[in-house]
Write an enzyme that holds these catalytic residues in place. Structure first.
Site, mmCIF file in Angstrom:
data_model
loop_
_atom_site.group_PDB
_atom_site.id
_atom_site.type_symbol
_atom_site.label_atom_id
_atom_site.label_comp_id
_atom_site.label_asym_id
_atom_site.label_seq_id
_atom_site.Cartn_x
_atom_site.Cartn_y
_atom_site.Cartn_z
ATOM 1 N N CYS A 292 0.832 -1.209 0.000
ATOM 2 C CA CYS A 292 0.000 0.000 0.000
ATOM 3 C C CYS A 292 0.863 1.254 0.000
ATOM 4 C CB CYS A 292 -0.945 0.002 1.200
ATOM 5 S SG CYS A 292 -0.128 0.324 2.794
ATOM 6 N N CYS B 14 2.717 2.116 3.341
ATOM 7 C CA CYS B 14 3.883 1.260 3.590
ATOM 8 C C CYS B 14 5.035 1.609 2.657
ATOM 9 C CB CYS B 14 3.499 -0.222 3.454
ATOM 10 S SG CYS B 14 2.658 -0.889 4.919
ATOM 11 N N CYS C 261 1.259 -4.582 5.598
ATOM 12 C CA CYS C 261 0.526 -4.195 6.813
ATOM 13 C C CYS C 261 -0.807 -4.917 6.963
ATOM 14 C CB CYS C 261 0.317 -2.690 6.862
ATOM 15 S SG CYS C 261 -0.900 -2.064 5.666
ATOM 16 N N CYS D 213 -2.988 -4.740 1.578
ATOM 17 C CA CYS D 213 -1.531 -4.610 1.521
ATOM 18 C C CYS D 213 -0.865 -5.902 1.978
ATOM 19 C CB CYS D 213 -1.101 -3.439 2.403
ATOM 20 S SG CYS D 213 0.676 -3.226 2.535
ATOM 21 N N ASP E 39 -7.524 -5.849 66.175
ATOM 22 C CA ASP E 39 -8.285 -7.095 66.274
ATOM 23 C C ASP E 39 -9.773 -6.804 66.240
ATOM 24 O OD1 ASP E 39 -5.978 -8.572 66.424
ATOM 25 O OD2 ASP E 39 -5.926 -8.586 68.619
#
Length: 532
Positions: free
Chosen positions: A21, A24, A115, A112, A347
């Protein structure tokens, strides 16, 4: 201005022809400024096609700036006609469904091969809106947020394959491309999506925010893409109890750093094949970091434990200090759970009087976090009105770091007690007066029998700083003590079968026992006192 130059053209053409793509391609060409990534995907693809079809003279005059990062292609190669190969290479089609996940349907967008669609539709406004709808529906209160994303681990494998391809081609030009010269996928994704999320939700993205929006992506071909690494580098993929798959991002990266390039080429295609499917969104989760509420409590009941009293799975008493306070906080803060802590503990049969005992409550994943001081005061009053067994004061929001002041006081500060004591022998006022004169008495306390099931066996030296007596009758007197924190008062009185030495019984040469015990003060100057 389009970010690629003539020098990038061969790499861009090569990657596009194999199904990569535009975003990228920018990453592999070292484009490290944000603006180009933010353009709508279809516009990017169109501009990239124009760039690859344009003449060299036009390209040079259009982009006078030198190419970014370290990519320096000296001479443009012949154009590679890769437009048609996209449709041949890309099998997956990308779309986003109503629930924010992805599915395959007719689209002009090929997935793509690097990716797997992350930098395609998952960066577009339509997907961001769907995520934001889930965020707004989650019911969290927030004024900023941090976005975290988790990608399928095979993206590292595919990026490695594409890098080897580009590196090989650039080597023919006597040039190099390092792994660090590629813009990281996660960085590019954040450059694109952060402004969109901020605009849609109306709040800034802040890496220090306590409110986190987490988007987890998955892909059906993870095992198929990664299994060869496990065969070659088995030591990198060890099963972990809290991991559903051995193919984690860290394990894959470790294997990629170990595997030889020639072995990788034999096992995985370079360039990577087009995927059969697009990524899907496995989950979108919202979570808020814990908030902390502190205060001091008084306990007026001699039949109320500090925390739920459960023995062998059976509850002994119906309530506790912890629950009487925390139940209200959970409801108002809309938190999932809580953790209670305090400066020491009393306690079940011991009252806590005076200014009370400091406590802090961690509220886990609260949906509401913003309160005015008046609202906190009203919450405190609501707690106090709900029970006559406890009272709370100085209720306030605090930081995690501030709780350390309370913990310091458990061992370093002093505590004051009053005890009603019985003796087996008849006593006169003069028999107890000598205790008033004793200062900083050192005692050795072996772990009491009553707490031996939850505390390690040890001998602890403690200091009784001062004592004051008040005669009641021939078998009773009241003893006021100021002691080092961590002193077992009951054992100091009766001796615990000789495990605490000296003790009141041995000092007076009587058998002594404690009938009532009250904590009069816990000398920890935290949290800060508030005006009523």
């Amino acid at each position: 201005m389009f970010p690629l130059t003539v020098e990038n053209k061969h790499v861009a053409q090569l990657l596009l022809s194999t199904g990569t793509c535009p975003r990228c391609i920018f990453r592999f060409c070292g484009v490290d400024f944000h603006a180009p990534y933010k353009l709508p995907y279809k516009e990017l693809l169109s501009e990239l096609q124009k760039f690859l079809e344009a003449g060299e003279d036009e390209l040079v005059s259009e982009v006078p700036n030198p190419p970014p990062k370290k990519i320096r292609l000296q001479e443009p190669e012949d154009q590679i006609d890769g437009m048609d190969s996209l449709s041949q290479n890309g099998e997956g089609k990308l779309s986003v469904t109503e629930d924010g996940s992805s599915s395959s349907k007719n689209s002009n967008l090929n997935v793509c091969n690097v990716c797997l669609g992350i930098l395609q539709d998952f960066c577009e406004k339509e997907f961001i809106i769907k995520v934001c709808q889930k965020v707004e529906a989650s019911g969290f209160e927030f004024t900023n947020l941090v976005l975290s994303v988790s990608f399928p681990p095979q993206l590292s494998v595919r990026e490695h394959a594409a890098w080897l391809l580009v590196k090989q081609e650039m080597g023919k030009q006597s040039l190099s491309l390092g792994r660090n010269d590629i813009v990281q996928l996660k960085e590019a994704y954040k450059w694109i999506t952060h402004p969109l999320f901020s605009e849609e939700l109306g709040v800034p993205i802040d890496g220090k925010s306590l409110f986190e929006v987490s988007v987890v992506f998955a892909h059906p071909e993870t095992v198929e893409d990664c299994h060869f690494l496990r065969a070659i580098c088995p030591d990198c993929f060890k099963p972990a109890k809290n991991k559903q798959s051995v193919f984690t991002r860290m394990a894959v990266m470790k294997a990629l750093n170990k595997i030889k390039e020639e072995d990788f080429h034999k096992q995985f295609p370079c360039p990577p094949n087009s995927p059969k499917a697009v990524c899907s969104v496995l989950e979108i989760e919202c979570a808020h970091g814990a908030v902390f509420v502190a205060g001091r409590y008084n306990k007026y009941s001699r039949n109320l434990p500090q925390t739920p009293w459960i023995i062998d799975g059976e509850r002994k008493l119906e309530s506790s200090v912890e629950e009487l306070i925390s139940d209200h906080l959970l409801k108002v803060f809309k938190a999932e759970s809580f953790n209670f802590s305090s400066s020491g503990r009393e306690d079940v049969d011991v009252r806590t009087l005076g200014n009370g005992r400091p406590f802090a409550i961690e509220l886990v994943n609260p949906h509401r976090v913003h309160f005015t001081s008046q609202e906190i005061k009203e919450l405190q009053q609501k707690i106090n009105n709900s029970s006559n067994k406890i009272q709370v004061r100085d209720l306030q929001l605090v930081t995690r770091e501030a709780i350390g002041h309370m913990k310091e006081g458990e061992e370093e500060k002093t505590k004051t007690y009053s005890a009603l004591i019985w003796t087996n022998k008849a006593i006169q006022r003069k028999d107890i007066e000598f205790l008033d004169d004793m200062k900083d008495l050192k005692i050795d306390q072996k772990t009491p029998l009553r707490v031996l099931h939850r505390r390690p066996l040890a001998v602890r030296t403690r200091i009784i700083h001062s004592m004051e007596t008040r005669y009641v009758d021939e078998h009773h007197f009241r003893l006021y003590l100021k002691t080092q924190a961590g002193t077992y008062i009951k054992e100091f009185v009766h001796g615990d079968f000789g495990r605490t030495k000296p003790n009141i019984g041995s000092l007076m040469d009587v058998t002594a026992d404690i009938l009532e015990l009250d904590v009069e003060s816990v000398d920890v100057d935290w949290p800060p006192a508030l005006d009523d």
